[in-house]
Design a protein around this motif. Structure first.
Motif, PDB file in Angstrom:
ATOM      1  N   LYS A   1      14.859  53.421 -30.123  1.00 38.65           N
ATOM      2  CA  LYS A   1      15.354  53.334 -31.498  1.00 38.65           C
ATOM      3  C   LYS A   1      16.875  53.397 -31.599  1.00 38.65           C
ATOM      4  CE  LYS A   1      11.262  54.813 -33.981  1.00 38.65           C
ATOM      5  NZ  LYS A   1      10.499  55.934 -34.540  1.00 38.65           N
ATOM      6  N   THR A   2      17.522  54.055 -30.652  1.00 37.78           N
ATOM      7  CA  THR A   2      18.983  54.161 -30.717  1.00 37.78           C
ATOM      8  C   THR A   2      19.688  53.097 -29.863  1.00 37.78           C
ATOM      9  OG1 THR A   2      18.776  55.912 -29.091  1.00 37.78           O
ATOM     10  CG2 THR A   2      19.164  56.601 -31.369  1.00 37.78           C
ATOM     11  N   SER A   3      19.279  52.988 -28.599  1.00 35.41           N
ATOM     12  CA  SER A   3      19.985  52.050 -27.717  1.00 35.41           C
ATOM     13  C   SER A   3      19.437  50.617 -27.791  1.00 35.41           C
ATOM     14  CB  SER A   3      19.904  52.545 -26.272  1.00 35.41           C
ATOM     15  OG  SER A   3      18.562  52.476 -25.826  1.00 35.41           O
ATOM     16  N   ASP A   4      18.262  50.452 -28.378  1.00 34.47           N
ATOM     17  CA  ASP A   4      17.592  49.155 -28.503  1.00 34.47           C
ATOM     18  C   ASP A   4      17.161  48.567 -27.147  1.00 34.47           C
ATOM     19  OD1 ASP A   4      16.524  47.481 -30.466  1.00 34.47           O
ATOM     20  OD2 ASP A   4      18.019  45.941 -30.050  1.00 34.47           O
ATOM     21  N   GLU A   5      17.179  49.404 -26.126  1.00 32.25           N
ATOM     22  CA  GLU A   5      16.769  48.950 -24.789  1.00 32.25           C
ATOM     23  C   GLU A   5      15.243  48.776 -24.753  1.00 32.25           C
ATOM     24  OE1 GLU A   5      16.662  50.697 -20.233  1.00 32.25           O
ATOM     25  OE2 GLU A   5      17.475  51.917 -21.859  1.00 32.25           O
ATOM     26  N   THR A   6      14.780  47.720 -24.078  1.00 39.81           N
ATOM     27  CA  THR A   6      13.334  47.501 -23.993  1.00 39.81           C
ATOM     28  C   THR A   6      12.725  48.497 -23.009  1.00 39.81           C
ATOM     29  OG1 THR A   6      13.634  45.171 -24.477  1.00 39.81           O
ATOM     30  CG2 THR A   6      11.535  45.794 -23.487  1.00 39.81           C
ATOM     31  N   ILE A   7      11.846  49.356 -23.537  1.00 40.64           N
ATOM     32  CA  ILE A   7      11.221  50.399 -22.720  1.00 40.64           C
ATOM     33  C   ILE A   7       9.934  49.865 -22.093  1.00 40.64           C
ATOM     34  CG2 ILE A   7      10.259  52.753 -22.774  1.00 40.64           C
ATOM     35  CD1 ILE A   7      13.309  52.574 -23.331  1.00 40.64           C
ATOM     36  N   ALA A   8       9.196  49.157 -22.895  1.00 38.21           N
ATOM     37  CA  ALA A   8       7.919  48.609 -22.396  1.00 38.21           C
ATOM     38  C   ALA A   8       7.579  47.353 -23.181  1.00 38.21           C
ATOM     39  CB  ALA A   8       6.815  49.638 -22.542  1.00 38.21           C
ATOM     40  N   ILE A   9       6.732  46.538 -22.585  1.00 41.63           N
ATOM     41  CA  ILE A   9       6.240  45.353 -23.291  1.00 41.63           C
ATOM     42  C   ILE A   9       4.716  45.385 -23.214  1.00 41.63           C
ATOM     43  CG2 ILE A   9       6.237  42.832 -23.430  1.00 41.63           C
ATOM     44  CD1 ILE A   9       8.935  42.803 -22.058  1.00 41.63           C
TER      45      ILE A   9
ATOM     46  N   GLU B   1       5.847  48.473 -17.972  1.00 38.05           N
ATOM     47  CA  GLU B   1       7.155  49.140 -18.064  1.00 38.05           C
ATOM     48  C   GLU B   1       7.861  49.009 -16.712  1.00 38.05           C
ATOM     49  OE1 GLU B   1       6.542  53.268 -18.965  1.00 38.05           O
ATOM     50  OE2 GLU B   1       5.453  53.629 -17.112  1.00 38.05           O
ATOM     51  N   MET B   2       9.146  49.308 -16.720  1.00 41.90           N
ATOM     52  CA  MET B   2       9.905  49.187 -15.472  1.00 41.90           C
ATOM     53  C   MET B   2      10.003  50.563 -14.815  1.00 41.90           C
ATOM     54  SD  MET B   2      13.651  47.568 -14.911  1.00 41.90           S
ATOM     55  CE  MET B   2      13.488  46.190 -15.990  1.00 41.90           C
ATOM     56  N   ASN B   3       9.682  50.644 -13.535  1.00 41.91           N
ATOM     57  CA  ASN B   3       9.784  51.959 -12.870  1.00 41.91           C
ATOM     58  C   ASN B   3      11.201  52.180 -12.335  1.00 41.91           C
ATOM     59  OD1 ASN B   3       9.939  50.495 -10.533  1.00 41.91           O
ATOM     60  ND2 ASN B   3       7.928  51.100  -9.713  1.00 41.91           N
ATOM     61  N   SER B   4      11.386  53.296 -11.641  1.00 48.86           N
ATOM     62  CA  SER B   4      12.735  53.657 -11.159  1.00 48.86           C
ATOM     63  C   SER B   4      13.260  52.660 -10.125  1.00 48.86           C
ATOM     64  CB  SER B   4      12.717  55.074 -10.577  1.00 48.86           C
ATOM     65  OG  SER B   4      11.674  55.167  -9.632  1.00 48.86           O
ATOM     66  N   SER B   5      12.339  51.913  -9.494  1.00 49.30           N
ATOM     67  CA  SER B   5      12.767  50.914  -8.501  1.00 49.30           C
ATOM     68  C   SER B   5      12.931  49.534  -9.130  1.00 49.30           C
ATOM     69  CB  SER B   5      11.749  50.824  -7.363  1.00 49.30           C
ATOM     70  OG  SER B   5      11.322  52.077  -6.965  1.00 49.30           O
ATOM     71  N   ASN B   6      13.019  49.509 -10.436  1.00 52.10           N
ATOM     72  CA  ASN B   6      13.177  48.249 -11.193  1.00 52.10           C
ATOM     73  C   ASN B   6      12.019  47.277 -10.968  1.00 52.10           C
ATOM     74  OD1 ASN B   6      15.446  49.060 -12.420  1.00 52.10           O
ATOM     75  ND2 ASN B   6      16.856  47.769 -11.243  1.00 52.10           N
ATOM     76  N   GLN B   7      10.840  47.828 -10.758  1.00 52.92           N
ATOM     77  CA  GLN B   7       9.658  46.978 -10.620  1.00 52.92           C
ATOM     78  C   GLN B   7       8.830  47.083 -11.899  1.00 52.92           C
ATOM     79  OE1 GLN B   7       8.243  49.028  -7.095  1.00 52.92           O
ATOM     80  NE2 GLN B   7       8.396  47.119  -5.933  1.00 52.92           N
ATOM     81  N   TYR B   8       8.153  45.985 -12.204  1.00 48.93           N
ATOM     82  CA  TYR B   8       7.354  45.973 -13.425  1.00 48.93           C
ATOM     83  C   TYR B   8       5.952  46.468 -13.116  1.00 48.93           C
ATOM     84  CZ  TYR B   8      11.270  43.105 -14.732  1.00 48.93           C
ATOM     85  OH  TYR B   8      12.540  42.661 -14.949  1.00 48.93           O
ATOM     86  N   VAL B   9       5.644  47.645 -13.620  1.00 48.62           N
ATOM     87  CA  VAL B   9       4.350  48.249 -13.298  1.00 48.62           C
ATOM     88  C   VAL B   9       3.454  48.310 -14.536  1.00 48.62           C
ATOM     89  CG1 VAL B   9       5.181  49.628 -11.364  1.00 48.62           C
ATOM     90  CG2 VAL B   9       5.238  50.569 -13.682  1.00 48.62           C
ATOM     91  N   VAL B  10       2.154  48.321 -14.255  1.00 51.16           N
ATOM     92  CA  VAL B  10       1.182  48.383 -15.351  1.00 51.16           C
ATOM     93  C   VAL B  10       1.121  49.825 -15.861  1.00 51.16           C
ATOM     94  CG1 VAL B  10      -1.236  48.029 -15.983  1.00 51.16           C
ATOM     95  CG2 VAL B  10      -0.144  46.507 -14.314  1.00 51.16           C
ATOM     96  N   ALA B  11       1.476  50.002 -17.135  1.00 51.53           N
ATOM     97  CA  ALA B  11       1.465  51.347 -17.717  1.00 51.53           C
ATOM     98  C   ALA B  11       0.116  51.647 -18.378  1.00 51.53           C
ATOM     99  CB  ALA B  11       2.580  51.469 -18.747  1.00 51.53           C
ATOM    100  N   GLY B  12      -0.621  50.615 -18.665  1.00 48.74           N
ATOM    101  CA  GLY B  12      -1.936  50.811 -19.283  1.00 48.74           C
ATOM    102  C   GLY B  12      -2.553  49.470 -19.618  1.00 48.74           C
TER     103      GLY B  12
END
Lengths: 181, 226
Positions: free
Chosen positions: A75-83, A103-114
């Protein structure tokens, strides 16, 4: 001046005043209505991505079998947290629709969050086991389907689910802004 | 007619639902719960009072009245439709549950004959204050009639009346289920359905007609004695 014309002009003026009034009320209520609609969507998206309602929602129409794309931004930075993707694929006897959160993990990989199968009409007792089934994709990199665990005896239905993951995997990097996958 | 009579006629003598039997379609459809009836009543109150006021203000000047005369029905519809749309937008934004349960019957207030009827029969020929009082009386009469019908329908149909159950932690409730259990019957689900609306209205109209007949007979005998 023609009396009928004056009556028509009176009607026109009243119509204009009413139009302005409606525009004013609409400007006040439209944001609240949109906010309410977003909240309902976010509550349902919360089933595949915990805490979805804490983010700003942007809804974009998808292409092909990717029906909709929901961006969850800070809401503040407008950064995409998850899609969260609403995707569909053909199963054995019906179209299987899924919600898949990435979502993106700490290794900048796109992981399934759910993920969740939201609608299907597969064979009762066989194909419909895909609802609530653990496909072993949670926290896995979306492009790596090696861990994908199909439902035994329901190949076509499981393939539909697999196709949904593949569809997301094909576009997720671009949707996140082209970062490393 | 003084203001008191003007106000009271909408509630008793010319009640829109029970006496003039106007606006039946939405009234029968939305009286499945008391909460719906109150919501619809408030929406109609707002529209009726304001439409009466605006139409009276437009037609209070004789010259303006003459100009509006050929286009008066479109003018009434424009004014009423604007007010109804405002009500719809406000409900959609701030009272979503009520908006969803009233559904299509909110926009249909535009063609509710009570509102158009009062605009044509009263507001266009009377002063703004009289029109507002008439609107308040008629709207209250309509709301009370809706509440009476829905009270019986919800109570008999589900055995439980709940007001503002979704919004409040302590909703107002009237529970008749123990009474149904004591008698050994289930709530009469039919009353929630359309047939229940007609039956309830029929019973209420019959009771009112019986009271009116009794009054008339009594008055007639008093006149004879005098």
């Amino acid at each position: 001046m023609n009396k009928g014309l004056i009556s028509g002009l009176v009607l026109l003026v009243i119509g204009l005043v009413c139009g302005v009034l409606l525009a004013f009320v609409n400007s006040l209520t439209a944001p609240v209505i949109q906010e309410n609609a977003d909240r309902i969507v976010l509550e349902s998206l919360g089933e595949v991505y915990e805490g979805a309602s804490n983010y700003k929602l942007t809804e974009v129409a998808g292409t092909g079998n990717v029906v909709k794309v929901f961006y969850l931004n800070d809401k503040t930075s407008d950064e995409t947290i998850a899609i969260i993707y609403s995707v569909k694929a053909e199963g054995y006897q019906s179209t299987v629709s899924m919600l898949i959160a990435i979502e993106m993990n700490s290794s900048n990989q796109y992981v399934v969050a759910g993920y969740k199968v939201v609608s299907q009409g597969e064979t009762s007792g066989i194909g419909d086991k895909i609802v609530g089934y653990d496909f072993k994709m949670e926290n896995e990199v979306i492009t790596n389907l090696a861990t994908f665990d199909a439902v035994a005896g329901a190949t076509f239905s499981s393939d539909a689910v697999r196709t949904c993951f593949e569809l997301v995997g094909l576009r997720v990097a671009a949707d996140f802004g082209g970062a490393q996958s | 007619m003084n203001q008191k009579q003007n106000f009271l006629k909408g509630i008793f003598k010319e009640n829109p639902l029970f006496v003039t039997v106007l606006g039946m379609c939405p009234s029968l459809a939305i009286t499945t719960s008391l909460e719906n009836a109150i919501g619809m009543g408030i929406a109609v109150f707002f529209v009726l009072v304001l439409s009466n006021l605006i139409i009276s203000l437009i037609t209070v000047n004789p010259k303006m009245k003459e100009l509006v005369k050929p286009v008066r029905i479109p003018v009434y519809i424009v004014v009423i439709a604007t007010l109804v749309t405002i009500v719809e937008m406000v409900l959609h934004a701030y009272l979503v549950d009520l908006y969803n349960s009233l559904g299509v019957f909110i926009p249909l207030i535009v063609v509710n004959c009570i509102i158009l009827g009062r605009a044509e029969a009263f507001a266009s020929d009377n002063k703004p204050l009289d029109s507002v009082v008439d609107g308040v009386g008629m709207a209250l009469g309509y709301t009370l009639a809706l509440m009476i019908i829905s009270f019986f329908r919800e109570l008999l149909g589900s055995g439980l009346i709940t007001i503002w159950g979704a919004k409040s932690a302590n909703p107002i409730q009237l529970n008749l289920i123990p009474v149904f259990e004591f008698i050994g019957i289930e709530p009469i689900n039919m009353f929630i359905k359309p047939v229940g609306a007609f039956l309830t209205l029929g019973f209420i109209l019959a009771v009112l007609a019986a009271i009116a007949n009794k009054k008339a007979t009594k008055m007639a005998s008093e006149v004879k004695q005098a």
